[in-house]
Design a protein around this motif. Sequence first.
Motif, PDB file in Angstrom:
ATOM      1  N   GLY A 117       0.605  -3.480   5.902  1.00  0.00           N
ATOM      2  CA  GLY A 117       1.359  -2.458   4.979  1.00  0.00           C
ATOM      3  C   GLY A 117       0.234  -2.181   3.838  1.00  0.00           C
ATOM      4  N   ALA A 118       0.224  -0.932   3.719  1.00  0.00           N
ATOM      5  CA  ALA A 118      -0.827  -0.568   2.657  1.00  0.00           C
ATOM      6  C   ALA A 118      -0.280  -0.826   1.112  1.00  0.00           C
ATOM      7  CB  ALA A 118      -1.038   1.047   2.724  1.00  0.00           C
ATOM      8  N   GLU A 119       0.904  -0.539   1.100  1.00  0.00           N
ATOM      9  CA  GLU A 119       1.600  -0.524  -0.459  1.00  0.00           C
ATOM     10  C   GLU A 119       1.244  -1.816  -1.113  1.00  0.00           C
ATOM     11  OE1 GLU A 119       5.653   0.469  -2.637  1.00  0.00           O
ATOM     12  OE2 GLU A 119       5.572   0.947  -0.499  1.00  0.00           O
ATOM     13  N   ALA A 120       1.823  -3.083  -0.365  1.00  0.00           N
ATOM     14  CA  ALA A 120       1.824  -4.366  -0.930  1.00  0.00           C
ATOM     15  C   ALA A 120       0.046  -4.684  -0.966  1.00  0.00           C
ATOM     16  CB  ALA A 120       2.217  -5.215  -0.135  1.00  0.00           C
ATOM     17  N   VAL A 123      -6.390  -1.936   5.806  1.00  0.00           N
ATOM     18  CA  VAL A 123      -4.785  -1.905   6.277  1.00  0.00           C
ATOM     19  C   VAL A 123      -5.134  -1.695   7.905  1.00  0.00           C
ATOM     20  CG1 VAL A 123      -2.992  -0.244   6.655  1.00  0.00           C
ATOM     21  CG2 VAL A 123      -4.039  -0.419   4.562  1.00  0.00           C
ATOM     22  N   SER A 159      -1.967  -9.620   1.474  1.00  0.00           N
ATOM     23  CA  SER A 159      -1.234  -8.969   0.670  1.00  0.00           C
ATOM     24  C   SER A 159      -0.082  -9.857  -0.208  1.00  0.00           C
ATOM     25  CB  SER A 159      -0.799  -7.758   1.066  1.00  0.00           C
ATOM     26  OG  SER A 159       0.297  -8.124   1.991  1.00  0.00           O
ATOM     27  N   LEU A 164      -2.670  -2.786  -1.603  1.00  0.00           N
ATOM     28  CA  LEU A 164      -3.188  -2.118  -2.778  1.00  0.00           C
ATOM     29  C   LEU A 164      -2.696  -2.773  -4.185  1.00  0.00           C
ATOM     30  CD1 LEU A 164      -3.211   1.689  -1.590  1.00  0.00           C
ATOM     31  CD2 LEU A 164      -5.068  -0.006  -1.493  1.00  0.00           C
ATOM     32  N   ALA A 165      -1.504  -3.079  -4.066  1.00  0.00           N
ATOM     33  CA  ALA A 165      -0.796  -3.829  -5.279  1.00  0.00           C
ATOM     34  C   ALA A 165      -1.505  -4.970  -5.499  1.00  0.00           C
ATOM     35  CB  ALA A 165       0.685  -3.946  -5.056  1.00  0.00           C
ATOM     36  N   THR A 223     -10.148  -3.230   0.456  1.00  0.00           N
ATOM     37  CA  THR A 223      -8.712  -3.473   1.269  1.00  0.00           C
ATOM     38  C   THR A 223      -9.033  -2.898   2.512  1.00  0.00           C
ATOM     39  OG1 THR A 223      -7.898  -1.420   0.337  1.00  0.00           O
ATOM     40  CG2 THR A 223      -7.281  -3.674  -0.692  1.00  0.00           C
TER      41      THR A 223
END
Length: 259
Positions: free
Chosen positions: A40-43, A63, A16, A45-46, A61
């Motif tokens: 961490g999912a947020e970084a 996680v 990520s 997916l970005a 992706t």
Amino acid sequence: MDLGLTGKTALVCASSKGLGRACAMALASEGVTVTLLARGAEALLATAEAIAAATGVQVTTVVCDITTAQGRAAALAACPAPDILVTNAGGPPPGDFRDWQREDWIAALDANMLTPIELIKATVDGMQARGFGRIVNITSAAVKAPIDVLGLSNGARSGLCGFVAGLARKTVAHNVTINNLLPGPFDTDRLRTTAAAAAKASGKSVDEVLDARRRSNPAGRFGDPAEFGAACAFLCSQHAGFITGQNWLLDGGSFPGTF
Ligand code: NAD
């Protein structure tokens, strides 16, 4: 140069941010379908969105924590037969070996030696059967130039290099290569975190620590993660089938030896 990777698939671990992300971006830019993973999912997916937007390739992706058996199972379920495997995980913490217990060593060995070996074990036979495979392990310049406070890293990563040295000579006849990339100082979150810790310990500002580190490198700067990704993509290319079992130092010339 056409790297000949269009349509290949890659599992890129711990991707990520930082060096893993840069490897994924470089491979995707060559037309490789990439599976990314991080805790961490947020970084994650970005990053997946950024890579898909920049390259137009399919990005999957997962996680997961790649240092656990469940994490590896999830990653391999999403990408069961990769043509390219890039192993990577966070590095162990610094410290004094007198304070480390058996559990600290086991955690370091799990993350930086046994996890790559498990992933290689799960993928290398399929690569050999298909007649193409590229495995790149992201390790550390500390393998060649050990850093005293990073004893856990020096030890675990050197163990991986020793294992790879033997296996890489067995797989190359099947056009499957295994190599290690040894980063020196690259401008990533990890580098900034270690600089912040050094600043706190020395009473200097983070900028002073970073400036001193830049000046102490023969290149007068930190590495750009994109440079690291480009080296990874070349090692994974159709042109690199005669390169195996090597430890490539990417450190701006910091290691002072001839070899
Ligand atoms: P970074 O902190 O910028 O990125 C690390 C990435 O790994 C992130 O995406 C994070 O989510 C992911 N990650 C960490 N642990 C994970 C786990 N257990 N499971 C799944 N994902 C995980 O770090 P970086 O600078 O890219 O470093 C990558 C590796 O290279 C580390 O092992 C580091 O110790 C090593 N290294 C880096 C440098 C440098 O200068 N950047 C130098 C020497 C060695």
